[in-house]
Design an enzyme around this catalytic site. Structure first.
Site, PDB file in Angstrom:
ATOM      1  N   ASP A 140      39.975  42.481  39.201  1.00 16.48           N
ATOM      2  CA  ASP A 140      39.857  44.525  39.826  1.00 16.48           C
ATOM      3  C   ASP A 140      40.134  44.688  41.496  1.00 16.48           C
ATOM      4  O   ASP A 140      39.429  43.460  41.561  1.00 16.48           O
ATOM      5  CB  ASP A 140      38.324  45.043  39.118  1.00 16.48           C
ATOM      6  CG  ASP A 140      37.922  44.847  37.531  1.00 16.48           C
ATOM      7  OD1 ASP A 140      39.389  44.893  37.167  1.00 16.48           O
ATOM      8  OD2 ASP A 140      37.870  45.064  37.133  1.00 16.48           O
TER       9      ASP A 140
HETATM   10  N1  URA Z   1      36.015  41.404  34.476  1.00 15.17           N
HETATM   11  C1  URA Z   1      35.760  42.488  34.608  1.00 15.17           C
HETATM   12  O1  URA Z   1      35.488  43.701  34.666  1.00 15.17           O
HETATM   13  N2  URA Z   1      36.546  42.275  35.685  1.00 15.17           N
HETATM   14  C2  URA Z   1      37.016  41.409  37.020  1.00 15.17           C
HETATM   15  O2  URA Z   1      38.001  41.886  38.037  1.00 15.17           O
HETATM   16  C3  URA Z   1      37.332  40.155  35.881  1.00 15.17           C
HETATM   17  C4  URA Z   1      36.388  40.508  35.222  1.00 15.17           C
END
Ligand code: URA
Length: 234
Positions: free
Chosen positions: A103
């Site tokens: 993310d």
């Molecule tokens: N899980 C998430 O919620 N975000 C990420 O960036 C990676 C795994």
């Protein structure tokens, strides 16, 4: 990953795609020592040796980068909203892409490469490569919820599970280390939010055994394929 011959010739800068087609028809193009006149021919840019007249096209090299992803970058090669991407952090002429996703505000281990096969292998769910995350949540994790996260929670009708979960610091129940083999989008956040916790901070500590290895956020290093193979947990 194979691509069409005329595209490969054009990407090598020798001719436009259209001109490349003419050269192919005229019998001026050799692949691995043999003339090819079929326009639909495909080549593997990393393996095949292509000549146009007597000019040998440069074979592509596979490159691998290990980045400690900072916050505020998306894991994509471009963005319609013009946000910065992890590719912008790497100084290379190769057409690289991020391996899997993190993310926008997640930090930590991010691999980038131009090797599609490697990327598919390491991200494919059936290969069960581990992802380890350090997760800061907005309140103490209750024991009953810890047990739920370890026994499995249904997200969109598919069970998600952390194979390991431990507290990072003594007497602190808001920072946990979790391990999973899942690559689903927002997986960690969704696991916690399904039990009423908000993830305030998320760092991927390792992926397939590869960790950020002393790199500060925003820093990266080049790895060879051998380096990757040696680092990877089988
Ligand atoms: N899980 C998430 O919620 N975000 C990420 O960036 C990676 C795994």
């Amino acid at each position: 990953m194979e691509i069409r011959l005329n595209k490969y010739i054009a990407e090598s800068g020798v001719a436009s795609r259209r001109k490349a087609e003419e050269y192919i028809i005229q019998g001026r193009v050799l692949i691995n020592g043999k003339v090819v006149k079929e326009l639909a021919t495909k080549v593997d840019p990393f393996i095949d040796v292509v000549y146009v007249d007597d000019v040998k096209l440069k074979r592509k090299e596979k490159v691998y980068f290990l980045l400690n992803k900072p916050k505020g970058f998306i894991t994509s090669t471009s963005d319609e909203k013009n946000r910065r991407t992890v590719v912008d952090l790497i100084n290379t002429k190769e057409k690289i892409f991020p391996v899997g996703r993190l993310d926008y505000n997640t930090t930590g281990v991010m691999l980038l490469t131009n090797d599609g096969e490697f990327s598919n292998r390491i991200t494919h769910p059936k290969n069960n490569f581990k992802r380890v995350y350090i997760v800061k949540i907005d309140k103490n994790l209750e024991v009953k919820d810890k047990e739920k996260l370890l026994s499995g929670i249904f997200l969109d009708k598919k069970k998600g599970v952390f194979t390991e979960l431990s507290y990072v610091k003594e007497r602190s129940y808001r920072i946990v280390r979790v391990t999973s083999v899942e690559g689903r989008n927002h997986f960690v956040k969704r696991m916690f939010s399904s039990l009423g916790y908000r993830v305030a901070d998320l760092e991927r500590e390792s992926f397939a055994g590869i960790s950020t290895d002393g790199l500060r956020q925003g820093e990266y290093k080049i790895l060879s394929y051998n380096d990757i193979e040696n680092l990877m947990e089988k």
